[in-house]
Design an enzyme around this catalytic site. Structure first.
Site, mmCIF file in Angstrom:
data_model
loop_
_atom_site.group_PDB
_atom_site.id
_atom_site.type_symbol
_atom_site.label_atom_id
_atom_site.label_comp_id
_atom_site.label_asym_id
_atom_site.label_seq_id
_atom_site.Cartn_x
_atom_site.Cartn_y
_atom_site.Cartn_z
ATOM 1 N N HIS A 70 38.942 -41.332 -23.526
ATOM 2 C CA HIS A 70 38.578 -39.957 -23.179
ATOM 3 C C HIS A 70 37.211 -39.604 -23.730
ATOM 4 O O HIS A 70 36.826 -40.045 -24.805
ATOM 5 C CB HIS A 70 39.620 -38.949 -23.674
ATOM 6 C CG HIS A 70 40.008 -39.117 -25.114
ATOM 7 N ND1 HIS A 70 40.854 -40.116 -25.545
ATOM 8 C CD2 HIS A 70 39.656 -38.432 -26.219
ATOM 9 C CE1 HIS A 70 41.013 -40.031 -26.848
ATOM 10 N NE2 HIS A 70 40.290 -39.015 -27.295
ATOM 11 N N ASN A 78 35.531 -41.207 -29.424
ATOM 12 C CA ASN A 78 36.043 -41.851 -30.630
ATOM 13 C C ASN A 78 36.702 -43.163 -30.215
ATOM 14 O O ASN A 78 37.591 -43.172 -29.356
ATOM 15 C CB ASN A 78 37.066 -40.946 -31.325
ATOM 16 C CG ASN A 78 36.431 -39.658 -31.820
ATOM 17 O OD1 ASN A 78 35.289 -39.660 -32.285
ATOM 18 N ND2 ASN A 78 37.155 -38.562 -31.718
ATOM 19 N N GLY A 115 38.446 -42.104 -35.635
ATOM 20 C CA GLY A 115 39.061 -40.814 -35.331
ATOM 21 C C GLY A 115 39.851 -40.763 -34.043
ATOM 22 O O GLY A 115 40.327 -39.700 -33.652
ATOM 23 N N ASP A 158 41.050 -29.265 -24.307
ATOM 24 C CA ASP A 158 41.705 -29.824 -25.485
ATOM 25 C C ASP A 158 42.632 -28.743 -26.089
ATOM 26 O O ASP A 158 42.249 -27.585 -26.182
ATOM 27 C CB ASP A 158 40.637 -30.249 -26.509
ATOM 28 C CG ASP A 158 41.191 -31.185 -27.561
ATOM 29 O OD1 ASP A 158 40.748 -32.344 -27.621
ATOM 30 O OD2 ASP A 158 42.084 -30.756 -28.331
HETATM 31 P P1 AMP Z 1 40.804 -38.385 -30.247
HETATM 32 O O1 AMP Z 1 41.093 -37.961 -31.654
HETATM 33 O O2 AMP Z 1 39.371 -38.715 -29.977
HETATM 34 O O3 AMP Z 1 41.747 -39.475 -29.791
HETATM 35 O O4 AMP Z 1 41.084 -37.104 -29.358
HETATM 36 C C1 AMP Z 1 42.347 -36.770 -28.886
HETATM 37 C C2 AMP Z 1 42.274 -35.317 -28.511
HETATM 38 O O5 AMP Z 1 43.373 -35.016 -27.690
HETATM 39 C C3 AMP Z 1 42.321 -34.358 -29.702
HETATM 40 O O6 AMP Z 1 41.144 -33.565 -29.718
HETATM 41 C C4 AMP Z 1 43.579 -33.551 -29.443
HETATM 42 O O7 AMP Z 1 43.442 -32.200 -29.827
HETATM 43 C C5 AMP Z 1 43.746 -33.709 -27.945
HETATM 44 N N1 AMP Z 1 45.096 -33.543 -27.441
HETATM 45 C C6 AMP Z 1 46.233 -34.075 -27.934
HETATM 46 N N2 AMP Z 1 47.295 -33.721 -27.187
HETATM 47 C C7 AMP Z 1 46.802 -32.947 -26.183
HETATM 48 C C8 AMP Z 1 47.399 -32.260 -25.083
HETATM 49 N N3 AMP Z 1 48.720 -32.303 -24.854
HETATM 50 N N4 AMP Z 1 46.597 -31.542 -24.262
HETATM 51 C C9 AMP Z 1 45.264 -31.478 -24.485
HETATM 52 N N5 AMP Z 1 44.651 -32.105 -25.505
HETATM 53 C C10 AMP Z 1 45.410 -32.828 -26.348
#
Ligand code: AMP
Length: 113
Positions: A99, A86, A92, A30
């Site tokens: 994922h 989430n 969230g 992440d």
């Molecule tokens: P959620 O809030 O459960 O949808 O989680 C999305 C996650 O994706 C968050 O923890 C972000 O920090 C992560 N995220 C967003 N863009 C990227 C990226 N380009 N590479 C890796 N993680 C990412």
């Protein structure tokens, strides 16, 4: 759906620190880690939310969880880690490509907030 940031990571249009890949899934760090180790495990097939899965996704969902467990063990966190999905904006979710968050390397509390 097909142009989420995670779809672009799958197609290598944008970079990610990939830790595991097979035919069905991809796992990468992440960018904004919420624990010393914070990995995202995603299916390669574009499913927006857990709520959008069906009985036909049983094998895929099992695969994602088992790979999450394997990745945790390979990183030395077999005994203590947290797994989070989430589902939906109010829970969230910000990226609408299913994922699993794998968090490890610090104590976790309950309720999660
Ligand atoms: P959620 O809030 O459960 O949808 O989680 C999305 C996650 O994706 C968050 O923890 C972000 O920090 C992560 N995220 C967003 N863009 C990227 C990226 N380009 N590479 C890796 N993680 C990412």
């Amino acid at each position: 759906m097909s142009d989420t940031i995670f779809a672009k990571i799958i197609s290598r249009e944008i970079p990610a620190e990939i830790v595991f890949e097979d035919d069905l899934c991809l796992a990468f760090h992440d960018v904004s880690p919420q624990a010393p180790t914070h990995i995202l495990v995603i299916p390669k097939t574009p499913i927006a939310r857990l709520a959008d899965t069906t009985d036909e996704d049983q094998a895929l969902l099992g695969h994602l969880l088992l790979k999450t467990r394997e990745i945790a063990e390979n990183l030395g966190f077999g005994d203590a880690y947290r797994v989070v999905i989430n589902n939906g904006e109010q829970a969230g979710q910000t990226v609408f490509h299913l994922h699993i968050h794998l968090l490890a390397g610090r104590p976790f509390h309950w309720p999660p907030g």
